[in-house]
Design an enzyme around this catalytic site. Structure first.
Site, PDB file in Angstrom:
ATOM      1  N   SER B 156       0.891  -1.192  -0.096  1.00  0.00           N
ATOM      2  CA  SER B 156      -0.058  -0.016   0.101  1.00  0.00           C
ATOM      3  C   SER B 156       1.043   1.096  -0.084  1.00  0.00           C
ATOM      4  O   SER B 156       1.879   1.174   0.529  1.00  0.00           O
ATOM      5  CB  SER B 156      -0.909   0.069   1.088  1.00  0.00           C
ATOM      6  OG  SER B 156      -1.396   1.200   1.337  1.00  0.00           O
ATOM      7  N   TYR B 169      -1.687  -0.295  10.693  1.00  0.00           N
ATOM      8  CA  TYR B 169      -1.675  -0.447   9.437  1.00  0.00           C
ATOM      9  C   TYR B 169      -0.376  -0.484   8.521  1.00  0.00           C
ATOM     10  O   TYR B 169       0.255  -1.073   7.630  1.00  0.00           O
ATOM     11  CB  TYR B 169      -2.888  -0.037   8.621  1.00  0.00           C
ATOM     12  CG  TYR B 169      -3.229  -0.199   7.462  1.00  0.00           C
ATOM     13  CD1 TYR B 169      -3.917  -1.656   6.935  1.00  0.00           C
ATOM     14  CD2 TYR B 169      -3.171   0.770   6.322  1.00  0.00           C
ATOM     15  CE1 TYR B 169      -3.983  -1.767   5.572  1.00  0.00           C
ATOM     16  CE2 TYR B 169      -3.179   0.413   5.035  1.00  0.00           C
ATOM     17  CZ  TYR B 169      -3.692  -0.761   4.695  1.00  0.00           C
ATOM     18  OH  TYR B 169      -3.896  -1.447   3.334  1.00  0.00           O
TER      19      TYR B 169
END
Lengths: 469, 265
Positions: B156, B169
């Site tokens: 990501s 995250y």
């Protein structure tokens, strides 16, 4: 024996290094270990492919995600009778072992492949032919009997008259019916370690085929080199080699020439350069222009016919003359396309194919022609006619175009009543196989398969490709 | 294991082989879009995810479209590391080989105010990062010994900087990106290709976790970009590509400045 990806998944390749597949490699040393592999396959829900020396040009000895049973470890010569020329061997015995064992007693294998590294199990599974197919037939015609282990666990004996239907189906049966455990072969008498060889040029395809046809009826061996880069009027030109056994008394030094060391190929070139390096020097010529140059030079250098004597091994095992020659084709390797055509249609079909390959910029770098006769084996490739084997370099960029070219070849060959050989062509589809073998033959082979291997344990990438639904 | 009435696809020919892929985290979002994309391109795929019903529906849809069993399903939780080696063997046998493995499993659990968020953060680390270790370590060993293969990890843009909003995250994705780079460095000489994919905002279930989203792309667009990068054997891609420029700038902002830029962090 539980397959685990960490220790037994092995990358296996074909002869031409153009295709590979990961498999669980098993290397049995005896029949009990083959049985154990069958048991593992049944338990794990895996399929098994049999593999000898791995010299098929296609996917015959590959089994992606399954077990490959490498039988090279079972390579004992069990019995040899120099009086009758009968030899009994295990399936992993190579042609190399075979001729070295029998030649000093004045015998030679009746049929050999272009490389001596092949195993007899593999030779029988593909029913190989040599440069004397028109005279001696395939290797299967010289098998007296064999024992075979079926996936059901049954071990049976087959010969031309004993279980004849299985005999004719298992020879050339792609290893899909059972595992040969012993093979008994008849050798051929020879009075010298030498052959008389004659070489001469032919200017185009028509004379090429005409001379093979007349020449084959007069000689023991016959093979042609075809320059597939020659265009126009010279299309199909090449050089023919005819060879004959010497009669008794023709070779005053027979005792010497029958010795193994006399036959052994020299390991250096011009007495200096190790031959194992030669393929590096060939690689730069392995492109359209380079091959055209080499072929043209080879053709004009051979324009004077010549006759000479040559050792058996040197004449037969051309592919072993340059060690690892196939590496010269580069990273993506090569494939070989061999078609068998009846005498009546060969000229027209091959003219079309050679011209097509040149138009598409995908000329073959090596063409080899032979003369053939039909045989009685179920999955036979033989015809009363000729064969042309074409080598093609594979590259990352030409893969798709080459696959398309070979599909077009298949159509031309099938329309001309031709056949294919399962140890070579890699692009034959199931539909094409049904067309040239005939639905009846496919049905009969599958019926035998159900009888010998009801659980379909034996499968290869080749089998799935040409006999898949 | 999926039971299907559709015929098995052919394995192709040596010159034109059918390619085979494993897709971990395939039930929705980018994974499902990749499943469609790859099968349309002729791949046969093994689809892995926890949610059996979604997986089955996806496979049915694909197999119906092509009228052959191009997709097989395997219900699997990436937290179950023990199951991986056996499952990998099984899939290899079912597909008849393996060319591509895509690790797409990922969760984004936004931190809650008034909680220490230990459990949710550890879960993200387990799914986003440790699951990748459990799958890609054996795959790397396999591909290295075969001298071929392609590995794709879906990381990501969040992994490029330590961001205040969701430390769990952002660090799990940073770990994944770093791991993929390490795999690439280890495997490239063996002929194995490793691709790191860094999507920005993609219109998937995960988007719900984002407080504000912009430049949102549909998962099909992401799948298209990823497929192109697989074909071209790229090292790292951003999808959409404009994130590449943004992240190039963000990566070079000194930390003492970055933490003051509240709108970025």
């Amino acid at each position: 024996m539980k397959p685990s990806i960490y220790n037994t998944l092995t990358r296996l390749e074909n002869y031409g290094h153009s295709h590979h597949a990961p498999s669980f490699l098993f290397q049995p040393q005896n029949v009990a270990e083959i049985e154990k592999a069958f048991e593992t396959a049944r338990k794990q829900g895996l399929t098994i492919t049999l593999r000898g020396a791995g010299k098929s040009y296609n996917d015959a000895a590959l089994n992606g995600g399954g077990i490959v049973l490498d039988l090279q470890g079972m390579n004992r010569i069990l019995e040899w009778d120099p009086a009758s020329g009968l030899i009994k061997v295990e399936p992993g015995v190579t042609i190399h072992q075979l001729w070295q064992h029998v030649l000093p007693d004045g015998w030679w294998p009746p049929v050999v492949s272009g490389t001596m590294t092949t195993t007899l199990g593999g030779c029988l599974g593909m029913n190989i032919h040599g440069k004397n197919n028109f005279r001696m037939g395939t290797i299967g015609e010289h098998v007296i009997e064999f024992t075979v282990l079926l996936p059901t666990g049954l071990e049976i004996v087959c010969g031309p008259k004993k279980n004849g239907d299985l005999f004719r189906a298992m020879i050339g049966g792609l290893g899909m019916l059972g595992v040969f455990t012993t093979i008994t072969l008849q050798m051929k008498r020879t009075h010298s370690g030498l052959l008389t060889v004659r070489a001469w040029n032919v200017p185009h395809l028509r004379s090429h085929l005409d001379e093979i046809e007349t020449g084959a009826s007069e000689h023991d061996y016959f093979v042609g080199w075809l320059d597939a880069t020659a265009r126009g009027r010279g299309l199909g030109r090449g050089q023919l080699h005819a060879a004959d056994y010497l009669h008794e008394g023709d070779d005053p030094a027979a005792a010497r020439t029958l010795q193994i060391d006399y036959q052994t190929l020299p390991s250096t070139f011009f007495g200096l350069m190790p031959k194992s390096l030669l393929h590096y020097f060939m690689a730069p010529f392995m492109n359209n222009l380079g091959t055209w140059g080499v072929n043209t030079a080879k053709y004009y250098m051979g324009s004077r016919a010549k006759t000479y004597r040559q050792a058996h091994a040197a004449f037969h095992f051309l592919l072993d003359y340059i060690p690892d020659w196939e590496l010269a084709y580069g990273r993506s390797g090569l494939i070989q396309y061999q078609s068998f055509l009846p005498r009546a249609t060969a000229l027209e079909a091959w003219t079309e194919m050679l011209a097509l390959s040149q138009r598409r910029g995908l000329p073959s770098y090596l063409g080899v022609t032979k003369r053939h006769r039909p045989d009685k084996f179920l999955l036979t490739h033989a015809v009363d006619g000729f064969s042309l084997a074409l080598d093609f370099k594979v590259t990352g960029r030409n893969r798709t175009r080459l696959a398309g070219l070979l599909q077009d070849f298949d159509r031309i060959v099938v329309d001309a009543g031709g056949r294919f050989y399962f140890a070579k062509n890699s692009e034959t589809t199931a539909a094409t196989a049904r067309l040239f073998l005939g639905q009846d033959v496919v049905t009969r082979f599958k019926a035998l398969k159900r009888r010998c291997d009801p659980k379909n344990l034996l499968e290869s990438d080749l089998y799935r490709r040409v006999f898949g639904e | 294991m999926s039971k299907s009435t559709y015929p098995l696809p052919s394995r192709g020919t040596p010159l034109a082989p059918r390619r085979k892929a494993i897709l971990v985290g395939a039930s929705s979002g980018i994974g499902a879009a990749l499943a469609h994309k790859l099968t349309r391109q002729g791949y046969t795929v093994a689809l892995l995810a926890r949610r059996a019903d979604l997986l089955q529906a996806l496979a049915d849809e694909i197999n119906h479209q092509h009228n052959e069993q191009r997709a097989r399903i395997y219900v699997h939780d990436v937290l179950d590391h023990q199951a991986v080696p056996t499952l990998l063997n099984r899939i290899l046998t079912d597909l008849g080989g393996l060319d591509l493995v895509i690790y797409n499993a990922g969760v984004n659990l936004p931190p809650e105010k008034g909680s220490t968020n230990v459990e949710t953060d550890c879960q993200m680390a387990a799914v986003n990062y440790q699951g990748a270790l459990a799958w890609l370590n054996p795959v790397a060993t396999l591909f290295e010994s075969l001298g071929a293969g392609q590995i794709v990890g879906i990381s990501s843009v969040a992994g490029d900087r330590g961001r205040a909003g969701n430390p769990g995250y952002t660090s799990s994705k940073a770990a994944l990106s770093c791991y993929l780079e390490a795999l690439r460095n280890r495997l490239s000489s063996a002929g194995v290709h490793v691709l790191t994919v860094k999507p920005g905002f993609v219109d998937t279930e995960m988007l719900k976790a984002a407080k504000r989203a912009f430049w949102v792309i549909p998962p099909e667009k992401a799948a298209g970009d990823i497929y192109k990068a697989i074909q071209r054997r790229k090292q790292t891609i951003y999808t959409s590509a404009r994130w590449g420029l943004v992240m190039l700038i963000l990566r070079h902002i000194p930390s003492f400045v970055f933490r003051r830029l509240k709108f970025l962090a």
